[in-house]
Design an enzyme around this catalytic site. Structure first.
Site, short mmCIF file in Angstrom:
data_model
loop_
_atom_site.label_atom_id
_atom_site.label_comp_id
_atom_site.label_asym_id
_atom_site.label_seq_id
_atom_site.Cartn_x
_atom_site.Cartn_y
_atom_site.Cartn_z
N CYS A 66 0.83 -1.18 0.00
CA CYS A 66 0.00 0.00 0.00
C CYS A 66 0.88 1.25 0.00
O CYS A 66 1.89 1.31 0.69
CB CYS A 66 -0.95 0.09 1.19
SG CYS A 66 -2.05 -1.30 1.31
N ARG B 298 3.95 -0.42 -4.74
CA ARG B 298 3.72 -0.93 -3.39
C ARG B 298 2.43 -1.73 -3.28
O ARG B 298 2.17 -2.39 -2.27
CB ARG B 298 3.66 0.23 -2.39
CG ARG B 298 4.93 1.03 -2.32
CD ARG B 298 4.77 2.18 -1.36
NE ARG B 298 4.66 1.72 0.01
CZ ARG B 298 5.68 1.49 0.82
NH1 ARG B 298 6.90 1.70 0.38
NH2 ARG B 298 5.50 1.07 2.04
N TRP C 39 -2.78 -2.86 -1.67
CA TRP C 39 -2.49 -4.29 -1.79
C TRP C 39 -3.37 -4.94 -0.73
O TRP C 39 -3.16 -4.78 0.46
CB TRP C 39 -1.01 -4.56 -1.51
CG TRP C 39 -0.61 -5.98 -1.72
CD1 TRP C 39 -0.22 -6.57 -2.90
CD2 TRP C 39 -0.52 -7.01 -0.72
NE1 TRP C 39 0.09 -7.89 -2.69
CE2 TRP C 39 -0.09 -8.19 -1.37
CE3 TRP C 39 -0.77 -7.06 0.65
CZ2 TRP C 39 0.11 -9.40 -0.70
CZ3 TRP C 39 -0.59 -8.26 1.32
CH2 TRP C 39 -0.15 -9.41 0.65
N ASN D 150 -1.89 1.93 5.62
CA ASN D 150 -0.98 0.89 5.16
C ASN D 150 -0.62 0.06 6.38
O ASN D 150 -0.11 0.60 7.35
CB ASN D 150 0.25 1.58 4.55
CG ASN D 150 1.39 0.62 4.27
OD1 ASN D 150 1.20 -0.59 4.19
ND2 ASN D 150 2.59 1.17 4.12
N GLY D 151 -0.91 -1.24 6.36
CA GLY D 151 -0.62 -2.10 7.51
C GLY D 151 -1.82 -2.95 7.86
O GLY D 151 -2.71 -3.13 7.02
N GLU E 22 17.61 -18.25 -6.31
CA GLU E 22 17.25 -16.91 -6.77
C GLU E 22 16.85 -16.92 -8.24
O GLU E 22 15.90 -16.24 -8.64
CB GLU E 22 18.43 -15.95 -6.50
CG GLU E 22 18.30 -14.55 -7.08
CD GLU E 22 17.10 -13.76 -6.58
OE1 GLU E 22 16.38 -14.21 -5.69
OE2 GLU E 22 16.86 -12.66 -7.13
N LYS F 107 13.18 -15.71 -9.59
CA LYS F 107 12.99 -14.66 -10.62
C LYS F 107 12.00 -15.16 -11.66
O LYS F 107 11.08 -14.45 -12.05
CB LYS F 107 14.31 -14.29 -11.31
CG LYS F 107 15.27 -13.44 -10.54
CD LYS F 107 14.82 -12.04 -10.28
CE LYS F 107 13.99 -11.86 -9.06
NZ LYS F 107 14.51 -11.82 -7.76
N GLU G 199 8.26 -15.62 -10.17
CA GLU G 199 7.49 -14.44 -9.73
C GLU G 199 7.05 -13.55 -10.88
O GLU G 199 6.01 -12.93 -10.82
CB GLU G 199 8.20 -13.65 -8.63
CG GLU G 199 9.33 -12.78 -9.04
CD GLU G 199 9.92 -11.99 -7.89
OE1 GLU G 199 9.17 -11.46 -7.05
OE2 GLU G 199 11.16 -11.87 -7.83
N HIS H 188 17.60 -37.04 -4.24
CA HIS H 188 16.78 -37.38 -3.06
C HIS H 188 15.30 -37.06 -3.29
O HIS H 188 14.54 -36.99 -2.33
CB HIS H 188 17.31 -36.65 -1.83
CG HIS H 188 18.71 -37.03 -1.48
ND1 HIS H 188 19.05 -38.27 -0.98
CD2 HIS H 188 19.87 -36.34 -1.61
CE1 HIS H 188 20.35 -38.31 -0.78
NE2 HIS H 188 20.87 -37.17 -1.16
N LYS I 192 5.93 -4.54 -3.90
CA LYS I 192 7.36 -4.34 -3.73
C LYS I 192 7.77 -4.35 -2.26
O LYS I 192 8.81 -4.88 -1.90
CB LYS I 192 7.75 -3.00 -4.37
CG LYS I 192 9.23 -2.71 -4.35
CD LYS I 192 9.97 -3.66 -5.27
CE LYS I 192 11.46 -3.43 -5.22
NZ LYS I 192 12.17 -4.59 -5.80
#
Ligand code: M6R
Length: 620
Positions: free
Chosen positions: A2, A27, A83, A109-110, A493, A497, A500, A516, A615
């Site tokens: 947010c 955000r 968000w 926001n929160g 990583e 990438k 996402e 395994h 983000k």
């Protein structure tokens, strides 16, 4: 998560708010809206100020479209890009939220953890709720206290904040209160921007940068009153606080995509400079050592530290995993790496001989923040590597190092990952040189570090070739990424990438773990990306790659030039220049960032704002 932007001044507020929302959209981007107080008109029918709320499900451009042909004369207001946490993305759940009278606008926001109890209580008192959000309770609480406080908005917000538990950055306006915006913070960022005859506030300084470079960072449990000519800050005991005005460096603010199709691509291509910035003034070449001014105040404590625990999330967690190998290689410290979201629940024996290092691009990740608060409570030394200056994590640490990488706007982290790796190496070198690392070893590391930006430039020149390879792989639905030792985190990583931004399933594995379990997935439709540089793990990597070939699996390898063993066994090859093994991952990840980018672009994905993500993750 947010984004909030507020404006209080003499200019028209709506364009400023919309412009701010565009800068904050990374955000959160499932709905957007603003609340402004209109100036009283000249006609008899329009003698009073009105709170006008315009909002929509969807993106900021949809909000902008909604405004076509509508002219609102307002010089103060608040705005939000969301968000979703409580209640699905919809018009009614979009912020601003309002009270029963419709005079109050609130953006948040929160997460308000006790919203259910508050809501039940307010419903009993006759308040009528419209949305599913936790935020709406703030509007109704302010309404309740506004009456009790005789129309004093400041006291009403103070009393409201005292009732809330959870995390918040909030902004509040009331149409009966001329040119005043109330903001408050606990756990989620909110920053004041001090302009000429205007005050602004926002979730990040980047949104304020076009209007002012004078920033005041609120700390937890502080509220501020903004007017066009002034601002003041109080704590929850109603005491006025004197806070420092910080000047935002001009290079902390970058405006556009500089001709790149996406921020992510721009940020991938910015890596030579972001690596240079990470090292600038931090290497003493003639002594084979690094110099980190931010750590100097606590260097004696660091020297006596027995254990270092790295805490972080997502991509920052993966750089922490590599940090473990780097610190183990260069220092005598015992190293642990922990997902921040797990760390705070563990029964760890922390004390002043232990250092906890938080890695965070945004400096606002709620899990990482909670982890270091917990560690601080138990007496550990708290260190940070943070990109966004003045943010909550940066404020809480005892000492730390800034990345100086400039804003990272694309949701997928790229330049910060490599910048974190370089700073972790600088930190490990600094400590290692007090311990076993010799001048010669130290000099090898400083030499290799200085060559990195040029080597990244060489890889970036190969982008068209990497694009061709990526397009050949764009049809596959599943990918396995494997690597060993320093390149195990690279595999994790690289897979993150891809998944996402392209929504293609990808798993990162330590190559030795493949037998395994995951090897059962391999067939001709399940390609493997093998990170196989020419290091001491190469022979074992080759064995694992042979196991894949024996099951008809296709292999794309990232390796160094001329490594025949890898060339012979791979279907496709991307080569990157050689460096020392601890730094090879900095180079190996670059083609994997590009590979993910080109596949996502081929699939027509919203690369800078992938679905369901944001983000800055300010909820736990
Ligand atoms: O701002 P932080 O570095 O604390 O963020 C941590 C993660 O949320 C972040 O790295 C996330 O995983 C990225 N989207 C990955 O590209």
């Amino acid at each position: 998560m947010c984004g909030i932007i507020c404006y209080c001044g003499k200019k028209q507020a709506v364009p400023i708010l919309i412009n701010g929302l565009k800068r904050l959209e990374y955000r959160g981007y499932d709905s957007a809206g603003f609340s402004v107080v209109s100036e009283p008109g000249k006609s008899k029918s329009n003698k009073v100020r009105k709170n006008i709320i315009v909002k929509t499900k969807g993106r900021v451009f949809q909000l902008e479209n909604k405004m076509e042909g509508i002219d609102i004369d307002a010089t103060y207001g608040i705005a939000h890009t969301r968000w979703a946490t409580h209640g699905k993305p919809s018009h009614i759940n979009a912020h601003p939220q309002t009270d029963c009278s419709g005079k109050i606008g609130v953006v948040h926001n929160g997460i308000i953890e006790n919203y259910k109890e508050i809501k039940e209580d307010l419903i009993r008192k006759g308040h009528v709720f419209k949305s599913e959000t936790d935020t709406e309770v703030i509007a109704h609480l302010v309404e309740e206290f506004f009456t009790l406080c005789g129309g004093n908005l400041e006291n009403a917000v103070l009393k409201t904040v005292q009732k809330l538990s959870g995390t918040f950055g909030i902004a509040v306006i009331h149409s009966d209160v001329d040119h005043k915006i109330l903001i408050a913070k606990r756990g989620s960022p909110i920053i004041i921007g001090v302009g000429e005859n205007e005050c602004l506030a926002a979730s990040d300084s980047n949104a304020l940068a076009p209007y002012t470079n004078k920033m005041v960072y609120l700390s937890d449990d502080e509220i501020a009153v903004l007017t066009p000519n002034d601002y003041y800050i109080k704590n929850l005991s109603n005491e006025t606080l004197d806070k420092k005005v910080e000047i935002l460096e001009s290079n902390d603010y970058k405006e556009d995509k500089r001709g790149f199709e996406h921020y992510m691509l721009k940020e991938i291509f910015e890596q030579p400079e972001s690596l240079e910035n990470a090292m600038r003034g931090r290497l003493i070449e003639g002594e084979g050592v690094s110099k980190l001014g931010g750590l100097e105040p606590v260097i004696d404590r660091i020297k006596n530290t027995k254990q270092l625990i790295i805490v972080s999330c997502g991509t920052s967690y993966y750089s922490g995993l590599l940090g473990r190998y780097i610190f183990e290689h260069l220092t005598e410290l015992n190293i642990e790496v922990e997902l921040a979201s797990e760390f705070r629940y563990r029964r760890l024996k922390l004390n002043e001989e232990i250092a906890v290092l938080a890695l965070s691009q945004s400096g606002e990740t709620a899990d990482t923040l909670a982890a270091i608060k917990e560690a601080k409570r138990k007496g550990a030394l708290i260190l940070g590597i943070v990109n966004a200056v003045g943010t909550s994590i940066a404020q809480i640490t005892d000492a730390g190092v800034y990345n100086h990488a400039g804003p990272e706007i694309g949701v997928a982290s790229t330049k910060i990952y490599t910048s974190q790796l370089v700073i972790l190496t600088l930190m490990a070198l600094l400590i290692g040189r007090y311990q076993g690392v010799s001048f010669i070893e130290g000099s090898e590391i400083t030499d290799a570090l200085l060559k990195l930006p040029g080597q990244v430039r060489e890889i970036l020149k190969e982008a068209p070739q990497i694009e061709k390879i990526a397009l050949q792989y764009a049809k596959y639905k599943n990918f396995l990424y494997i690597g060993r030792l320093f390149n195990y985190p690279t595999a994790l990583e690289g897979a993150l990438k891809l998944k996402e931004i392209s929504y293609v399933h990808a798993e990162g594995y330590a190559a030795g773990e493949m037998k395994h379990g995951p090897i059962s997935l391999i067939d001709k439709n399940f390609p493997t990306v093998a990170i196989a540089p020419d290091d001491l793990t190469l022979d074992k990597m080759i064995s694992n790659m042979q196991e894949i070939k024996a099951r008809s699996g296709k292999i794309l390898s990232i390796t160094n030039p001329g490594v025949k063993k890898v060339i012979d066994i791979s279907d496709d090859i991307i080569t990157v220049p050689r460096t020392i093994p601890i730094l090879q991952p900095v180079l190996n990840i670059i083609p994997l960032q590009l590979f993910a980018y080109y596949i996502a672009r081929e699939k027509g994905r919203d690369i800078d704002k992938p679905r369901n993500l944001a983000k800055s993750v300010t909820v736990e």
